[in-house]
Enzyme design. Structure first.
Site, short mmCIF file in Angstrom:
data_model
loop_
_atom_site.label_atom_id
_atom_site.label_comp_id
_atom_site.label_asym_id
_atom_site.label_seq_id
_atom_site.Cartn_x
_atom_site.Cartn_y
_atom_site.Cartn_z
N SER A 167 46.55 -67.50 -79.47
CA SER A 167 46.37 -67.96 -80.84
C SER A 167 47.19 -69.34 -80.79
CB SER A 167 46.80 -67.32 -82.06
OG SER A 167 47.39 -67.81 -83.04
N GLU A 194 33.91 -61.24 -79.24
CA GLU A 194 33.59 -61.70 -80.65
C GLU A 194 32.33 -62.77 -80.31
OE1 GLU A 194 37.42 -61.78 -83.64
OE2 GLU A 194 37.60 -62.83 -81.65
N SER A 253 10.99 -86.08 -77.43
CA SER A 253 11.55 -84.92 -77.09
C SER A 253 12.18 -84.88 -75.54
CB SER A 253 10.12 -83.79 -77.05
OG SER A 253 9.25 -84.35 -76.08
N THR A 312 30.27 -41.16 -85.02
CA THR A 312 29.10 -41.63 -85.97
C THR A 312 29.63 -41.94 -87.15
OG1 THR A 312 29.08 -39.15 -86.93
CG2 THR A 312 27.62 -39.80 -84.65
N TYR A 326 -3.55 -77.87 -80.30
CA TYR A 326 -2.16 -78.40 -80.30
C TYR A 326 -2.09 -78.96 -81.46
CZ TYR A 326 1.71 -80.85 -79.04
OH TYR A 326 3.22 -81.59 -78.72
N ASN A 377 43.59 -62.13 -77.86
CA ASN A 377 42.33 -62.25 -78.65
C ASN A 377 41.11 -61.88 -77.70
OD1 ASN A 377 43.78 -62.45 -81.20
ND2 ASN A 377 43.32 -64.60 -80.86
N ASN A 432 -1.41 -81.76 -73.40
CA ASN A 432 -1.43 -80.34 -74.14
C ASN A 432 -1.48 -79.25 -73.13
OD1 ASN A 432 -1.45 -81.97 -76.21
ND2 ASN A 432 -3.53 -81.58 -77.09
N GLN A 451 5.98 -78.70 -80.35
CA GLN A 451 6.99 -79.35 -79.51
C GLN A 451 8.44 -78.79 -80.01
OE1 GLN A 451 7.28 -83.78 -78.68
NE2 GLN A 451 9.11 -83.66 -80.03
N LYS A 462 10.73 -75.78 -77.67
CA LYS A 462 11.58 -75.96 -76.60
C LYS A 462 13.00 -75.66 -76.83
CE LYS A 462 8.09 -78.69 -74.59
NZ LYS A 462 7.38 -78.53 -75.76
#
Ligand code: ARG
Length: 472
Positions: free
Chosen positions: A291, A304, A33, A169, A331, A299, A120, A336, A339
């Site tokens: 573009s 977006e 990790s 609405t 544990y 844009n 742990n 792991q 994260k």
């Protein structure tokens, strides 16, 4: 230094003692990790400092040993901060890497650092410390965006003439709303997000350090001592819970997902507003994109992506909950997997908040287009019905009368005002309600969208923002 300490310092797995063979390459490749948890280095060192101070205070380690470990931790801190720290292949995670180096530097003393501790409780401690610091940054970015919305709202409120646009609405024009009212609507939602994150921070303010692997220790450790040194509000009450609990990660991911949903709704509106069809706002060149093929394009990519990132933030929450579901105590290595989604959601939402704040702060509102759209006669239809209500007509009947008037105007191709002024129950006075600026002025109930009540809302908005800014 004993032979065993020496082997750890020289790159054997921390847990190598029980194993006759070295870890397979595939095992390391799949289980490491370090690539993503190395950002916990500072929190790991902070946790170790408190742990070793506790071991000294309880007499488990003598002061020379404590001093030697503290010096080694300071060295590792400098190596990490300056990027000089040399990782080796067997460093499974940041915690292993740091302990290996401490042992290398401080020898026998270093080999005592992990006394009464497990990875742990160590991991859970570091991750909570990380959250306590980084979530505050997220909250401050949320409030920065609220500041921008507030500033732009205040600016349009003091423009001299009212700036308003159609409120929608079903994305159909409904009634006019002040632009400031619209901007503050998003601000209120974001302030609830900040409030929720503060709330989660309060609940996660518990130290798991001292829970050990799962059941505490036979040594006279003092979890409350290390909790206090780390600035946690309290220490865990149940060691099994302390090392298995990732509720705090799930809560943060949920709050960030909802925050992301709010940002997506802001994003969608800006995509609409900056379109030629709406023409309500123009982006500053620095906050728009072009573009590769269409030379005329400008844009709203920030808007977006703010809309798009919500999918990923929701996915991170769904992923973690799925990982946690059905896990037995305590544990499990599955944990792991907490994260990457956490780090990703925090990183992504932070960037989205900052980009949106810049985009909105620098955009230009096309007030005339907004006001023209907000003055469309039909947006005052409800006011006609309420005018009848004020003259004793039951609302349901007034609604039907005005509905028929609207239909007859559409069918005959005349203006609504023309039909209203000739109508037996409405007439010229009622037709006056359709004149420009009338409908917005009539939105005057508390919390409503008109100018006569906007200062009142602005005050309450400022108060809530100040409360959140002052939150400890
Ligand atoms: N890298 C692991 C994690 O992040 C550390 C904990 C490993 N503990 C263990 N007993 N294998 O969760």
């Amino acid at each position: 230094m004993s032979e065993q300490d020496d082997s750890v310092a020289h790159g054997k797995a921390l847990w190598h003692g029980r194993f006759a063979a070295a870890p397979a390459e595939e095992l390391m490749a799949f289980t490491v990790s370090l690539p993503f948890d190395r950002r916990l280095w500072l929190d790991d060192i902070t946790g170790s400092r408190a742990h070793v101070a506790m071991l000294g205070a309880t007499g488990i380690l003598d002061s020379d040993t404590v001093g030697a470990i503290e010096d080694a931790l300071a060295t590792v801190h400098d190596e990490m901060a300056s990027g000089r720290f040399a990782f080796v292949e067997t460093d499974e995670d940041i915690h292993t890497a740091i302990e290996r180096r401490i042992t290398q530097i401080a020898g026998d003393a270093g080999a005592r650092l992990h006394t009464g501790r497990s990875r742990n409780d160590q991991v859970a401690t570091a991750l909570r410390l990380w959250c306590k610091r980084e979530i505050r940054v997220v909250i401050s970015k949320v409030l920065d965006l609220v500041d921008v919305l507030h500033a732009r709202a205040t600016e349009t409120d003091s423009a001299g003439t009212a700036v308003y646009l159609p409120g929608y609405t079903h994305l159909q024009r409904a009634q006019p709303v002040l632009l400031s009212h619209h901007l503050r609507a998003h601000g209120w939602a974001l302030m609830r997000d900040a409030d929720r994150l503060f709330d989660a921070l309060e609940r996660l303010d518990v130290s798991p350090l001292g829970a050990g692997a799962l059941a505490g220790s036979s040594l006279p450790i003092d979890p409350q001592h290390s909790a206090a040194l780390l600035g946690f509000a309290k220490a865990f009450d149940n060691s099994l819970d302390a090392v298995s609990d990732r509720d705090f990660v799930a809560e943060l991911l949920a709050h960030i997902a909802l925050l992301g949903v709010h940002l997506s709704r802001i994003g969608e509106e800006w995509v609409l507003w900056t379109s030629e069809e709406f023409g309500f706002a123009r982006l500053d060149d620095a906050y728009a994109t072009g573009s590769s093929m269409l030379p005329q394009k400008k844009n709203a990519d920030i808007a977006e992506l703010a809309r798009g990132k919500a999918g990923r933030l929701i996915g991170n929450l769904a992923g973690l909950l799925t990982t946690l579901k059905g896990l037995p105590l305590a544990y499990n290595r599955d944990l792991q997997e907490d994260k990457e989604p956490l780090f990703d959601s925090v990183d992504q939402v932070r960037r989205a908040l900052v980009a949106l704040a810049g985009m909105i702060a620098t955009a230009t509102f096309n007030s005339q287009n907004m006001v023209d759209a907000g003055d469309a006669e039909a947006l005052a239809a409800t006011d006609l019905a309420e005018w009848l209500v004020e003259r004793g007509v039951p609302f349901r009947r007034a609604h039907a009368i005005v509905g028929e008037v609207v239909r007859s105007a559409i069918e005959s191709g005349q203006s609504l005002a023309a039909v209203v002024s000739r109508h037996a129950e409405l007439g010229a006075e009622a037709a006056g309600l359709l004149s420009p600026g009338s409908a917005i002025a009539r939105r005057r109930s508390r919390g409503g969208a008109g100018p006569s009540v906007s200062a009142d809302q602005a005050n309450r908005f400022s108060e809530e923002l100040a409360r959140l800014r002052a939150h400890r």
